[in-house]
Design an enzyme around this catalytic site. Structure first.
Site, PDB file in Angstrom:
ATOM      1  N   HIS A  75       0.933  -1.166   0.093  1.00 38.49           N
ATOM      2  CA  HIS A  75      -0.058   0.030   0.075  1.00 38.49           C
ATOM      3  C   HIS A  75       0.934   1.066   0.071  1.00 38.49           C
ATOM      4  O   HIS A  75       1.984   1.234   0.517  1.00 38.49           O
ATOM      5  CB  HIS A  75      -1.005  -0.042   1.317  1.00 38.49           C
ATOM      6  N   ASP A  77      -0.688   4.204   0.950  1.00 41.69           N
ATOM      7  CA  ASP A  77      -1.471   5.181   1.694  1.00 41.69           C
ATOM      8  C   ASP A  77      -0.777   5.300   3.063  1.00 41.69           C
ATOM      9  O   ASP A  77      -0.134   4.167   3.342  1.00 41.69           O
ATOM     10  CB  ASP A  77      -3.108   5.024   1.762  1.00 41.69           C
ATOM     11  N   ASP A 108       6.530   1.797   6.511  1.00 37.23           N
ATOM     12  CA  ASP A 108       5.275   1.347   6.529  1.00 37.23           C
ATOM     13  C   ASP A 108       4.404   2.000   5.390  1.00 37.23           C
ATOM     14  O   ASP A 108       3.636   3.092   5.752  1.00 37.23           O
ATOM     15  CB  ASP A 108       4.604   1.496   7.802  1.00 37.23           C
ATOM     16  N   GLU A 142      -5.101   0.829   2.731  1.00 33.08           N
ATOM     17  CA  GLU A 142      -4.580  -0.457   3.802  1.00 33.08           C
ATOM     18  C   GLU A 142      -4.791   0.379   5.256  1.00 33.08           C
ATOM     19  O   GLU A 142      -5.278  -0.182   6.166  1.00 33.08           O
ATOM     20  CB  GLU A 142      -3.310  -0.803   3.602  1.00 33.08           C
ATOM     21  N   GLU A 143      -4.593   1.768   5.365  1.00 29.40           N
ATOM     22  CA  GLU A 143      -4.489   2.463   6.520  1.00 29.40           C
ATOM     23  C   GLU A 143      -5.799   2.978   6.872  1.00 29.40           C
ATOM     24  O   GLU A 143      -6.261   3.345   8.222  1.00 29.40           O
ATOM     25  CB  GLU A 143      -3.462   3.486   6.461  1.00 29.40           C
ATOM     26  N   GLU A 171       4.636  -5.723   4.058  1.00 29.91           N
ATOM     27  CA  GLU A 171       4.623  -5.015   5.240  1.00 29.91           C
ATOM     28  C   GLU A 171       6.075  -5.083   6.048  1.00 29.91           C
ATOM     29  O   GLU A 171       6.754  -5.986   6.154  1.00 29.91           O
ATOM     30  CB  GLU A 171       3.433  -5.680   6.044  1.00 29.91           C
ATOM     31  N   HIS A 360       4.310   4.331  12.210  1.00 30.01           N
ATOM     32  CA  HIS A 360       3.221   5.423  12.713  1.00 30.01           C
ATOM     33  C   HIS A 360       3.854   6.452  13.792  1.00 30.01           C
ATOM     34  O   HIS A 360       2.912   6.946  14.032  1.00 30.01           O
ATOM     35  CB  HIS A 360       1.964   4.542  13.391  1.00 30.01           C
TER      36      HIS A 360
END
Length: 396
Positions: A75, A77, A108, A142-143, A171, A360
């Protein structure tokens, strides 16, 4: 066709500079479209919609038309950066500092996407007649709620006749160092909301009221006192965590009218969402005993537990990791959910990417050396997977 050489570090930087906070595309998929198209991939950009959710752009690309078909998933995003002033560097700057690429999505998982793209393009350039196909499934959801992303992209591709033999999801699986861990499965997730109804009243006159808090404590005790299971061969025991208990009562002399609680279960492959819900309803009903007034509801979930049984594909990937890093990766099913929960319905899938210590977080970053090593690992996997001598794990 002359295939361009793609530097995975430069591509990571370029992707970070695309502000693709969910659900914004931010230019990230357009960049991948350009890079993959230049390398000879057939690229599709597709947008999916659903009532009450934002439209999401996704990308599917394929080089080759024959089987076996190895697909990389990921992903572009990212989660919001938060307070930008707390960052050492611009979260969308892609700055290299002290041997690390800084920015939202560095680990990520824009770094993992960049590594797989660079590895595939380099492998194709060096092996133009390799026996099979390489694909990419890249989502922008995905997020977020994961409604208009990978699950629909897979359905779209399958309806077009696309078939996948194996998948690697990039991931950030490694806890401390590249080579620590391959994820061969994921736990499921189920959220429940419990309300116990009472009667508001004065604390000095309890006979005129009905305090819901003791009943809530009784029901929560029934949920957590007895373990759900003892775990399985590849999974730890399922765990139920109460995440909030609330009565919304600011007064110390008032018995509240109701008590509310929310809990989440990360469950293993003993359970399905349906069987787990039935067990939890049984526990609460038995504890209530007909004397409590309560409501119990469960949020819809698309997160079910699954495992890719260790076999030649997992062993091949582990060997490539060990050859590049000197570490034999642990096979794990820990952590939260990922898009692998959708992919497993179409082909065997494993997850391996960068180190996830800063995902994150403020100052998210990935080591330049790890980005280059991960690219080499993916390229090694491709070489083994499409081995021309008939030893490929994808051979019938």
């Amino acid at each position: 066709m002359t295939h361009p050489v793609v530097d995975p570090v430069a591509l990571t930087q370029a992707l970070i500079r695309c502000p693709s906070v969910t659900p914004a595309e931010g230019g990230a998929l357009a960049l991948l479209d350009e890079v993959l198209s230049a390398a000879g991939f057939t690229v599709h950009r597709v947008t999916f919609s659903a009532p009450g959710t934002p439209d999401v752009q996704n990308l599917y690309a394929r080089f080759g038309s024959d089987a076996p078909h190895l697909v990389f998933a990921g992903h572009t995003d990212v989660v919001p950066p938060g307070e930008i002033a707390r960052w050492k560097h611009d979260p969308f700057g892609g700055v290299i500092d002290d041997g690390e690429v800084h920015g939202r999505g560095a680990c990520d998982m824009k770094g993992g996407v960049a590594c797989s793209v660079a590895a595939a393009i380099e492998f194709i350039a060096e092996n133009p007649g390799f026996p099979g196909s390489i694909g990419f499934l890249i989502t922008g959801d995905e997020e977020g709620p994961a409604i208009n992303g990978t699950v629909k992209l897979l359905e779209w591709a399958h309806a077009r006749g696309e078939r996948f033999d194996h998948c690697i999801l990039g991931e950030p699986t490694n806890p401390l160092a590249l080579g620590d861990m391959i994820k061969i499965g994921r736990r499921g997730s189920l959220t429940g909301r419990l309300v116990v109804h009472g009667q508001q009243g004065h604390v000095a006159y309890p006979h005129l009221a009905d305090n819901p808090i003791p009943g809530m404590l009784r029901l929560l005790g029934a949920l957590i006192d007895e373990p759900l299971d003892a775990g399985t061969a590849h999974f730890a025991p399922s765990n139920l965590e109460v995440t909030t208990v609330d009565v919304g009562n600011p007064a110390s002399n008032v018995i509240p009218a109701e008590a509310r609680a929310t809990f989440n279960i990360r469950f293993n492959d003993i359970w399905t969402p349906e069987s787990l819900e039935a067990e939890l309803r049984r526990r609460v009903g038995a504890a209530a005993g007909g004397a409590l007034r309560y409501d119990l509801r469960f949020e819809p979930t698309n997160a079910t537990a699954f495992v890719t049984e260790p076999g030649p594909f997992v062993a091949m990937t582990a060997a490539a990791i060990e050859a590049a890093t000197g570490r034999r990766p642990t096979l794990s099913t820990t952590g939260g959910t990922s898009d692998a929960r959708f992919i497993k319905d179409y082909c065997p899938v494993l997850e391996f990417g960068l180190v996830g210590q800063t995902m994150h977080q403020v100052d998210e970053r990935a080591a330049v050396a790890d980005i280059r090593r991960l690219t080499a690992i993916y390229k090694h996997v491709l070489a083994s997977y499409f081995a021309p001598d008939g030893t490929s794990v994808a051979q019938p």
